[in-house]
Design a protein around this motif. Structure first.
Motif, PDB file in Angstrom:
ATOM      1  N   ASP A   1       6.738  -7.124 -11.511  1.00  0.00           N
ATOM      2  CA  ASP A   1       6.962  -5.921 -12.318  1.00  0.00           C
ATOM      3  C   ASP A   1       5.790  -4.950 -12.162  1.00  0.00           C
ATOM      4  N   PHE A   2       4.588  -5.478 -12.107  1.00  0.00           N
ATOM      5  CA  PHE A   2       3.387  -4.662 -11.943  1.00  0.00           C
ATOM      6  C   PHE A   2       3.424  -3.888 -10.623  1.00  0.00           C
ATOM      7  N   THR A   3       3.743  -4.569  -9.527  1.00  0.00           N
ATOM      8  CA  THR A   3       3.765  -3.892  -8.229  1.00  0.00           C
ATOM      9  C   THR A   3       4.894  -2.867  -8.170  1.00  0.00           C
ATOM     10  N   ARG A   4       5.996  -3.154  -8.833  1.00  0.00           N
ATOM     11  CA  ARG A   4       7.102  -2.200  -8.868  1.00  0.00           C
ATOM     12  C   ARG A   4       6.699  -0.929  -9.627  1.00  0.00           C
ATOM     13  N   LEU A   5       6.005  -1.093 -10.754  1.00  0.00           N
ATOM     14  CA  LEU A   5       5.541   0.068 -11.509  1.00  0.00           C
ATOM     15  C   LEU A   5       4.454   0.831 -10.757  1.00  0.00           C
ATOM     16  N   ARG A   6       3.584   0.122 -10.061  1.00  0.00           N
ATOM     17  CA  ARG A   6       2.536   0.795  -9.280  1.00  0.00           C
ATOM     18  C   ARG A   6       3.162   1.651  -8.183  1.00  0.00           C
ATOM     19  N   ALA A   7       4.198   1.135  -7.535  1.00  0.00           N
ATOM     20  CA  ALA A   7       4.901   1.921  -6.515  1.00  0.00           C
ATOM     21  C   ALA A   7       5.635   3.103  -7.148  1.00  0.00           C
ATOM     22  N   PHE A   8       6.198   2.903  -8.322  1.00  0.00           N
ATOM     23  CA  PHE A   8       6.896   3.987  -9.020  1.00  0.00           C
ATOM     24  C   PHE A   8       5.941   5.125  -9.357  1.00  0.00           C
ATOM     25  N   PHE A   9       4.766   4.810  -9.889  1.00  0.00           N
ATOM     26  CA  PHE A   9       3.819   5.851 -10.269  1.00  0.00           C
ATOM     27  C   PHE A   9       3.221   6.558  -9.053  1.00  0.00           C
ATOM     28  N   ALA A  10       3.241   5.919  -7.898  1.00  0.00           N
ATOM     29  CA  ALA A  10       2.757   6.568  -6.678  1.00  0.00           C
ATOM     30  C   ALA A  10       3.827   7.467  -6.067  1.00  0.00           C
ATOM     31  N   SER A  11       5.073   7.316  -6.495  1.00  0.00           N
ATOM     32  CA  SER A  11       6.183   8.077  -5.920  1.00  0.00           C
ATOM     33  C   SER A  11       6.235   9.494  -6.491  1.00  0.00           C
ATOM     34  N   PRO A  12       6.863  10.407  -5.762  1.00  0.00           N
ATOM     35  CA  PRO A  12       7.008  11.773  -6.280  1.00  0.00           C
ATOM     36  C   PRO A  12       7.928  11.849  -7.499  1.00  0.00           C
ATOM     37  N   ASP A  13       8.801  10.852  -7.693  1.00  0.00           N
ATOM     38  CA  ASP A  13       9.708  10.859  -8.848  1.00  0.00           C
ATOM     39  C   ASP A  13       8.936  10.834 -10.163  1.00  0.00           C
TER      40      ASP A  13
END
Length: 139
Positions: free
Chosen positions: A77-89
């Motif tokens: 879950d942590f890595t998924r959120l880290r990728a989400f916050f790095a995304s333009p979305d």
């Protein structure tokens, strides 16, 4: 002979509520999932579509103690959120200043952890994503 220590019975929830600082708003959400295998996806979808936009659009004073803490139960879950916050979305939803998020996991070094916690405490970072294992090992 032995010793006896008596404690007043308290519920587990009452103790947790007493530990929260005054004025600290806690938000708990129940997310329905059709099965255990889709629970992680349902949680992330709820965060992406509902929770994060509401948190990102909330007014902030910019002072310390006004941030958002996201506690992740697993490293996945942590890595998924880290990728989400790095995304333009994620950045499209919030201003760049409010989208400043720091991350602490059980694999973070001591210096990374100290820097991230200090940035969050002083208000330089508007959010802190934290894993439960990191909290257990670094409390």
């Amino acid at each position: 002979a032995g010793r006896v220590r008596l404690h007043a019975p308290t519920s587990r929830h009452a103790c947790a509520a007493r530990r929260a600082p005054l004025g600290c708003r806690q938000q708990f959400e129940r997310v329905a999932a059709s099965s255990a295998s889709t629970a992680a996806d349902a949680l992330f979808d709820r965060f992406d579509k509902s929770t994060w936009p509401a948190v990102a659009s909330a007014p902030r004073s910019g002072a310390g103690g006004d941030g958002t803490l996201v506690l992740c139960s697993t490293y996945a879950d942590f890595t998924r959120l880290r990728a989400f916050f790095a995304s333009p979305d994620a950045k499209a939803i919030a201003d760049v200043d409010q989208c400043a998020v720091v991350f602490v996991s059980e694999y973070s070094s001591d210096s990374e952890t100290a820097r991230s916690k200090a940035a969050f405490a002083t208000g330089k970072a508007g959010g802190l994503v934290y894993t439960q294992r990191a909290h257990f090992y670094r409390r």
